[in-house]
Design a protein around this motif. Sequence first.
Motif, PDB file in Angstrom:
ATOM      1  N   GLY A 273       0.817  -1.211   0.000  1.00 37.00           N
ATOM      2  CA  GLY A 273       0.000   0.000   0.000  1.00 37.00           C
ATOM      3  C   GLY A 273       0.850   1.259   0.000  1.00 37.00           C
ATOM      4  O   GLY A 273       0.550   2.226  -0.717  1.00 37.00           O
ATOM      5  N   GLN A 274       1.923   1.242   0.794  1.00 39.01           N
ATOM      6  CA  GLN A 274       2.821   2.406   0.819  1.00 39.01           C
ATOM      7  C   GLN A 274       3.430   2.655  -0.555  1.00 39.01           C
ATOM      8  O   GLN A 274       3.524   3.804  -1.011  1.00 39.01           O
ATOM      9  CB  GLN A 274       3.939   2.193   1.844  1.00 39.01           C
ATOM     10  CG  GLN A 274       3.504   2.343   3.288  1.00 39.01           C
ATOM     11  CD  GLN A 274       4.686   2.464   4.238  1.00 39.01           C
ATOM     12  OE1 GLN A 274       5.581   3.266   4.023  1.00 39.01           O
ATOM     13  NE2 GLN A 274       4.697   1.660   5.280  1.00 39.01           N
ATOM     14  N   LEU A 275       3.841   1.590  -1.219  1.00 38.95           N
ATOM     15  CA  LEU A 275       4.462   1.736  -2.543  1.00 38.95           C
ATOM     16  C   LEU A 275       3.469   2.274  -3.569  1.00 38.95           C
ATOM     17  O   LEU A 275       3.814   3.117  -4.400  1.00 38.95           O
ATOM     18  CB  LEU A 275       5.038   0.391  -2.997  1.00 38.95           C
ATOM     19  CG  LEU A 275       6.303  -0.057  -2.241  1.00 38.95           C
ATOM     20  CD1 LEU A 275       6.587  -1.531  -2.489  1.00 38.95           C
ATOM     21  CD2 LEU A 275       7.504   0.789  -2.644  1.00 38.95           C
TER      22      LEU A 275
ATOM     23  N   TYR B 121       1.784  -2.614  -8.500  1.00 37.09           N
ATOM     24  CA  TYR B 121       1.562  -2.935  -7.083  1.00 37.09           C
ATOM     25  C   TYR B 121       0.073  -3.017  -6.747  1.00 37.09           C
ATOM     26  O   TYR B 121      -0.315  -3.776  -5.846  1.00 37.09           O
ATOM     27  CB  TYR B 121       2.277  -1.913  -6.197  1.00 37.09           C
ATOM     28  CG  TYR B 121       3.775  -2.120  -6.163  1.00 37.09           C
ATOM     29  CD1 TYR B 121       4.331  -3.191  -5.461  1.00 37.09           C
ATOM     30  CD2 TYR B 121       4.630  -1.265  -6.850  1.00 37.09           C
ATOM     31  CE1 TYR B 121       5.704  -3.400  -5.439  1.00 37.09           C
ATOM     32  CE2 TYR B 121       6.014  -1.464  -6.826  1.00 37.09           C
ATOM     33  CZ  TYR B 121       6.545  -2.536  -6.126  1.00 37.09           C
ATOM     34  OH  TYR B 121       7.904  -2.741  -6.110  1.00 37.09           O
ATOM     35  N   ILE B 122      -0.756  -2.265  -7.457  1.00 32.23           N
ATOM     36  CA  ILE B 122      -2.208  -2.411  -7.260  1.00 32.23           C
ATOM     37  C   ILE B 122      -2.618  -3.832  -7.634  1.00 32.23           C
ATOM     38  O   ILE B 122      -3.434  -4.463  -6.955  1.00 32.23           O
ATOM     39  CB  ILE B 122      -2.991  -1.381  -8.100  1.00 32.23           C
ATOM     40  CG1 ILE B 122      -2.711   0.040  -7.598  1.00 32.23           C
ATOM     41  CG2 ILE B 122      -4.496  -1.657  -8.020  1.00 32.23           C
ATOM     42  CD1 ILE B 122      -3.237   1.133  -8.501  1.00 32.23           C
ATOM     43  N   GLY B 123      -2.013  -4.344  -8.724  1.00 35.37           N
ATOM     44  CA  GLY B 123      -2.285  -5.727  -9.122  1.00 35.37           C
ATOM     45  C   GLY B 123      -1.906  -6.715  -8.038  1.00 35.37           C
ATOM     46  O   GLY B 123      -2.626  -7.694  -7.787  1.00 35.37           O
ATOM     47  N   ASP B 124      -0.787  -6.462  -7.373  1.00 38.61           N
ATOM     48  CA  ASP B 124      -0.372  -7.332  -6.264  1.00 38.61           C
ATOM     49  C   ASP B 124      -1.361  -7.250  -5.104  1.00 38.61           C
ATOM     50  O   ASP B 124      -1.733  -8.275  -4.510  1.00 38.61           O
ATOM     51  CB  ASP B 124       1.012  -6.929  -5.753  1.00 38.61           C
ATOM     52  CG  ASP B 124       2.131  -7.291  -6.721  1.00 38.61           C
ATOM     53  OD1 ASP B 124       1.845  -7.968  -7.730  1.00 38.61           O
ATOM     54  OD2 ASP B 124       3.279  -6.891  -6.458  1.00 38.61           O
ATOM     55  N   LEU B 125      -1.790  -6.036  -4.780  1.00 37.31           N
ATOM     56  CA  LEU B 125      -2.667  -5.851  -3.626  1.00 37.31           C
ATOM     57  C   LEU B 125      -4.034  -6.493  -3.840  1.00 37.31           C
ATOM     58  O   LEU B 125      -4.675  -6.937  -2.876  1.00 37.31           O
ATOM     59  CB  LEU B 125      -2.821  -4.358  -3.321  1.00 37.31           C
ATOM     60  CG  LEU B 125      -3.451  -3.996  -1.969  1.00 37.31           C
ATOM     61  CD1 LEU B 125      -2.623  -4.561  -0.821  1.00 37.31           C
ATOM     62  CD2 LEU B 125      -3.583  -2.477  -1.824  1.00 37.31           C
TER      63      LEU B 125
ATOM     64  N   ASP C 168     -13.181  -2.404  -5.604  1.00 35.82           N
ATOM     65  CA  ASP C 168     -12.683  -1.031  -5.583  1.00 35.82           C
ATOM     66  C   ASP C 168     -11.254  -0.955  -6.119  1.00 35.82           C
ATOM     67  O   ASP C 168     -10.892  -0.028  -6.861  1.00 35.82           O
ATOM     68  CB  ASP C 168     -12.724  -0.473  -4.158  1.00 35.82           C
ATOM     69  CG  ASP C 168     -14.141  -0.241  -3.661  1.00 35.82           C
ATOM     70  OD1 ASP C 168     -15.063  -0.190  -4.494  1.00 35.82           O
ATOM     71  OD2 ASP C 168     -14.317  -0.126  -2.434  1.00 35.82           O
ATOM     72  N   LEU C 169     -10.452  -1.944  -5.750  1.00 36.38           N
ATOM     73  CA  LEU C 169      -9.065  -1.972  -6.227  1.00 36.38           C
ATOM     74  C   LEU C 169      -8.999  -2.208  -7.732  1.00 36.38           C
ATOM     75  O   LEU C 169      -8.173  -1.621  -8.431  1.00 36.38           O
ATOM     76  CB  LEU C 169      -8.267  -3.062  -5.496  1.00 36.38           C
ATOM     77  CG  LEU C 169      -7.643  -2.679  -4.153  1.00 36.38           C
ATOM     78  CD1 LEU C 169      -7.065  -3.909  -3.466  1.00 36.38           C
ATOM     79  CD2 LEU C 169      -6.560  -1.622  -4.340  1.00 36.38           C
TER      80      LEU C 169
END
Length: 334
Positions: free
Chosen positions: A261-263, A279-283, A294-295
């Motif tokens: 999330g920080q990244l 990183y959104i894909g990872d989260l 939402d993501l």
Amino acid sequence: MGELSFPKTLPYYNFEFIVRGSVFNTYRVFRRRDNKIVIVKIPNKYVNIRIFNEKMQLWSRLNHPNIAKLYDYGTKPIFHEIEHCGKSLNDIKHILNEDSVLKIIFDVSEGLRHAHNWNIIHRNITPANIMVKDEVAKLSNLYCARFVNKIGKDLQRPYSKYLAPEQILGKREGFYTDIWQLGILFYELMTKSLPFRNKNEILKFNVVHPNNMINKCLNKRRSRRYQTVEEFQKDLRNYISNKYQQSSKIEDKFRTVDYCGQLILMYLKSDNGEEAYKYIGDLINYAKGDIKNDLIQLKEAVKYRVENNIPIPYEVVASAEVIIHKVKLGFKCD
């Protein structure tokens, strides 16, 4: 001026005395026109009106989520009204873990990046001048701020244990001066102590810390420090990325989500949609239900802007902050 000597002519009510500073008394008040809670500061000693106006004019130029907003100021009587943004870092620094420290340091660097884009240097970055509310840190109290390469006077003396060598020696100051002070802050938050006890130690001793970013910030030679906040942020992102990879390997899901999330937020704020997208894909893999949806929508919004070369607006960053906070809450509750 006593602690309760709040001018009756000012448009506020229900004032609460918070703290007596070296120059200003701080009050938490309600603004009459809209009942909004704000902070008002009143001098507790003589203040030069010309210098006061100069500092307020500098501060009023800066509009950024990581800088406390200056709403109003005046000279009859002398006062200034600023955003109410939580407690000072002085009040909470003793309870922070490394993950919280990294986020605060990035927030402060974001505020500095904005100020530096205006060619303004803060020159007094200390825990007392950083406010924290809802996990967001904001620079405040720009009483020593100046334009780069401009000599002037200050409303208060910069805190001596945070002074950069060039401030002590009366040499040219620059963005690297704020970066030195950011390094002092970083060191203090990580170790719960200051690296130097006085000006003599600042000039004489070198800092050796396991975190090389801190060492680079605190290099005595200005040319060997980070020359821009962006350089510092790049190394900070790499540092957190390594933490992210390590936590993924040991399956520490909460920390993995936190670092991820920080990244995301760091890259969004730096307008690097491509890295944020990854990183959104990872989260997404760690989210559930509506938050996962939402993501997915956030990912598509970032993808659209990357493909069409559109800058990342603040609204997308704000939305991402809310979504990421919800994802983290989900893991805290598990």
